[in-house]
Write a protein that holds these residues in place. Sequence first.
Motif, PDB file in Angstrom:
ATOM      1  N   ILE A  69       0.878  -1.156  -0.069  1.00 24.29           N
ATOM      2  CA  ILE A  69      -0.085  -0.044   0.094  1.00 24.29           C
ATOM      3  C   ILE A  69       0.902   1.340   0.077  1.00 24.29           C
ATOM      4  N   THR A  70       0.549   2.179  -0.735  1.00 21.58           N
ATOM      5  CA  THR A  70       1.069   3.392  -0.970  1.00 21.58           C
ATOM      6  C   THR A  70       0.653   4.490  -0.653  1.00 21.58           C
ATOM      7  N   LEU A  71       1.232   5.563  -0.016  1.00 22.03           N
ATOM      8  CA  LEU A  71       0.806   6.993   0.306  1.00 22.03           C
ATOM      9  C   LEU A  71       1.645   8.085  -0.170  1.00 22.03           C
ATOM     10  N   TYR A  72       1.151   9.306  -0.576  1.00 22.99           N
ATOM     11  CA  TYR A  72       1.976  10.344  -1.057  1.00 22.99           C
ATOM     12  C   TYR A  72       1.756  11.626  -0.511  1.00 22.99           C
ATOM     13  N   ALA A  73       2.416  12.409  -0.628  1.00 23.67           N
ATOM     14  CA  ALA A  73       2.460  13.692  -0.191  1.00 23.67           C
ATOM     15  C   ALA A  73       1.380  14.407  -1.330  1.00 23.67           C
ATOM     16  N   ASP A  74       0.563  15.217  -1.151  1.00 21.74           N
ATOM     17  CA  ASP A  74      -0.017  15.850  -2.274  1.00 21.74           C
ATOM     18  C   ASP A  74       0.816  16.520  -3.278  1.00 21.74           C
ATOM     19  N   SER A  75       2.008  17.242  -2.826  1.00 18.49           N
ATOM     20  CA  SER A  75       2.711  18.028  -3.577  1.00 18.49           C
ATOM     21  C   SER A  75       3.607  16.952  -4.662  1.00 18.49           C
ATOM     22  N   VAL A  76       3.390  15.997  -4.456  1.00 21.53           N
ATOM     23  CA  VAL A  76       4.206  14.907  -5.470  1.00 21.53           C
ATOM     24  C   VAL A  76       3.285  13.949  -6.260  1.00 21.53           C
ATOM     25  N   LYS A  77       2.049  13.702  -5.571  1.00 19.16           N
ATOM     26  CA  LYS A  77       1.143  12.733  -5.977  1.00 19.16           C
ATOM     27  C   LYS A  77       0.890  13.023  -7.622  1.00 19.16           C
ATOM     28  N   ARG A 123       3.290  12.333  -9.806  1.00 22.17           N
ATOM     29  CA  ARG A 123       4.532  12.345 -10.350  1.00 22.17           C
ATOM     30  C   ARG A 123       5.663  11.593  -9.888  1.00 22.17           C
ATOM     31  N   PHE A 124       5.550  11.063  -8.807  1.00 25.81           N
ATOM     32  CA  PHE A 124       6.404  10.369  -8.012  1.00 25.81           C
ATOM     33  C   PHE A 124       5.752   8.965  -7.814  1.00 25.81           C
ATOM     34  N   THR A 125       6.673   7.945  -7.941  1.00 24.37           N
ATOM     35  CA  THR A 125       6.141   6.578  -7.631  1.00 24.37           C
ATOM     36  C   THR A 125       7.017   5.605  -6.473  1.00 24.37           C
ATOM     37  N   ILE A 126       6.656   5.451  -5.573  1.00 24.09           N
ATOM     38  CA  ILE A 126       7.302   4.424  -4.705  1.00 24.09           C
ATOM     39  C   ILE A 126       7.194   3.160  -5.053  1.00 24.09           C
ATOM     40  N   SER A 127       8.409   2.222  -4.766  1.00 21.06           N
ATOM     41  CA  SER A 127       8.157   0.697  -5.244  1.00 21.06           C
ATOM     42  C   SER A 127       9.029   0.258  -4.501  1.00 21.06           C
ATOM     43  N   ARG A 128       9.108  -1.103  -4.125  1.00 22.90           N
ATOM     44  CA  ARG A 128       9.931  -1.963  -3.470  1.00 22.90           C
ATOM     45  C   ARG A 128      10.364  -3.342  -4.156  1.00 22.90           C
TER      46      ARG A 128
END
Length: 124
Positions: A57-65, A67-72
Motif C-alpha cells: 500500500i502506498t501513500l503520497y504527499a499531495d505535492s508529489v502525487k 509525479r512520484f512513484t514509490i516501489s520496493r
Amino acid sequence: QVQLVESGGGLVQAGGSLRLSCAASGRTFSSNTMGWFRQAPGKEREFVACISGSVGITLYADSVKGRFTISRDNAKNTVYLQMNSLNPTDTAVYYCAGDAGRVVVTSESSYAYWGQGTQVTVSS
C-alpha cells in the motif's frame, strides 16, 4: 548494524526524471513500511511517500502525487522513488526511512531507521 544507503540523486533540469534507490542491510524490511522524506534548504523535513510491507500500500504527499512513484523489491531489500516532471521546488536532500511497522504513516517519529540522504537539485 542496520544501514540504509540512498543513491541516484543529482542535478536535473526542470521536467526531467530521477530514480532514487535505498538499499537496506543488516536486517530485512520486507514486512515493514518504508518511506521517503525530503528537506529543502531552510525548511523542515517533510514526508514524500511511503509503501507498506508485503501488500505494498502506498501513500503520497499531495505535492508529489501523480509525479512520484514509490516501489520496493523485497528480494533485494531495496526501495525506489521514481521522480518524474521534476520542478525546482523538488530540490532537497532526500532521505530513506525504514520500519514504521505495518501501516502507512507520514510521521517521522514512526520510522526507526534513516539513511544519510542524497541531494536532488532541479534547475529551471
